[in-house]
Enzyme design. Structure first.
Site, PDB file in Angstrom:
ATOM      1  N   LYS A  40       0.820  -1.213   0.000  1.00 41.19           N
ATOM      2  CA  LYS A  40       0.000   0.000   0.000  1.00 41.19           C
ATOM      3  C   LYS A  40       0.854   1.263   0.000  1.00 41.19           C
ATOM      4  CE  LYS A  40      -2.621   2.893   2.958  1.00 41.19           C
ATOM      5  NZ  LYS A  40      -2.959   3.161   4.361  1.00 41.19           N
TER       6      LYS A  40
ATOM      7  N   ASP B 139      -6.424  -0.119   0.671  1.00 40.13           N
ATOM      8  CA  ASP B 139      -6.540  -0.304   2.111  1.00 40.13           C
ATOM      9  C   ASP B 139      -7.942  -0.839   2.407  1.00 40.13           C
ATOM     10  OD1 ASP B 139      -8.192   1.851   1.710  1.00 40.13           O
ATOM     11  OD2 ASP B 139      -7.024   3.264   2.922  1.00 40.13           O
TER      12      ASP B 139
END
Length: 329
Positions: free
Chosen positions: A235, A254
């Site tokens: 991420k 996320d």
């Protein structure tokens, strides 16, 4: 410096969605005056939206003036160009919004009120370490940590209205062995080690020049290189690719993005208990097939439209000139 103007279509830039949507953590909004105060490129800025222009004022800067110590009209090109680059104003967002709307009905609805969401073109050092601070954290604490990094390791830019502003530190400052202990004392927890160790790696590999080399790589290769840094996962690597390395197809996934994807696009993923590498890739690839080379930018508009704090705001439509509440999805 007095207020200056950058002319553009009002729908090409919305400050609240762009500066308050989790991309950067150094902007503050004064609701009474409508002014935004922030720091980037070793410069303290004030910004304010007009009907067909962006007003800006340079409060202080460590950038050397081309005309010497005194700022004059020639300097407007320097700071105006910095803003143009920061907001990527050379890209006609209306054209992309039209294209993305044709591909996706949800985007078409979202962009009615979330017009002008720009993907900031940030400096990679600040971007990376800010997002290390963001891990398992909330916005106010992230902002506090970023300001601590600047206060303890950056250069003082100026004092304005009783506030002292600092530049984001050079990566060499964060690479010093003592930094981990100091950051732990400042409340950074496990992130202290991530910051110091990854900074040391970046310095070893060439510093800012290493980041610049990633811009010339293909997206997947640049992402893989970032994930070699201590404490950097998929991420955060995607955030850096998207926000400061010009890999606009990068798509950070996320839990919030996972929810958007499963509720609206990929319902079969709801049964997954966590975001595995395979699930992460499937979500990113879905949006890339839907939106194309700027998928990360398009998904950011959906992200902003879905955030609870934006649902509660009231925004004026620049064309219809009326105020209305944001739609809940």
């Amino acid at each position: 410096m007095t207020w200056k103007k950058l002319l553009f279509n009002k729908k090409e830039l919305q400050l609240i969605g762009t500066l308050n949507g989790g991309q950067s953590f150094r902007w503050m909004h004064n609701k009474d005056s409508g002014e935004w105060t922030g720091v980037f490129s070793k410069t303290v800025w004030k910004l304010k939206e007009g009907d067909d222009y962006l007003q800006y004022k340079v409060v202080g800067s460590l950038i050397k003036s081309p005309s010497g110590n005194e700022q004059n009209e020639k300097d407007n090109d320097v700071f105006g160009n910095l803003l143009q680059n920061y907001f990527r104003l050379d890209m006609n967002l209306g054209d992309y919004y039209k294209k993305w709307s044709e591909s996706d009905e949800l985007f078409k609805r979202a962009c009615e009120q979330f017009y002008g969401i720009r993907m900031l073109n940030q400096e990679p050092v600040e971007n990376l370490f800010s997002f290390i601070c963001s891990q398992n954290n909330h916005i106010s604490r992230i902002s506090s940590m970023v300001e601590k990094l600047c206060t303890y390791y950056g250069e003082e830019i100026c004092n304005h209205d009783g506030v002292t502003y600092y530049s984001f530190p050079e990566v060499e400052k964060l690479a010093q062995p003592k930094v981990e202990r100091e950051l732990r004392d400042l409340g950074f927890g496990y992130r202290a080690k991530f910051i110091q160790k990854s900074a040391a790696q970046i310095v070893e590999w060439g510093g800012v020049d290493w980041f610049n080399s990633l811009k010339d790589m293909k997206y997947q290769n640049a992402r893989a290189e970032l994930m070699k840094l201590f404490g950097i996962g998929p991420k955060v690597a995607d955030c850096i690719c998207l926000m400061s390395l010009n890999h606009l197809e990068a798509l950070p996934v996320d839990t919030h993005v996972y929810q958007i994807a499963t509720q609206n696009y990929l319902p079969h993923l709801k049964e997954k208990k966590n975001i595995s590498e395979k699930t992460y890739a499937e979500i990113g690839n879905h949006f890339r097939s839907l939106y194309g080379d700027l998928a990360g930018w398009a998904h950011t508009v959906l992200f902003c439209a879905d955030l609870q704090k934006f649902r509660q705001n009231v925004i004026e439509d620049p064309d219809k000139k009326k105020v209305r509440k944001k739609r809940k999805h």
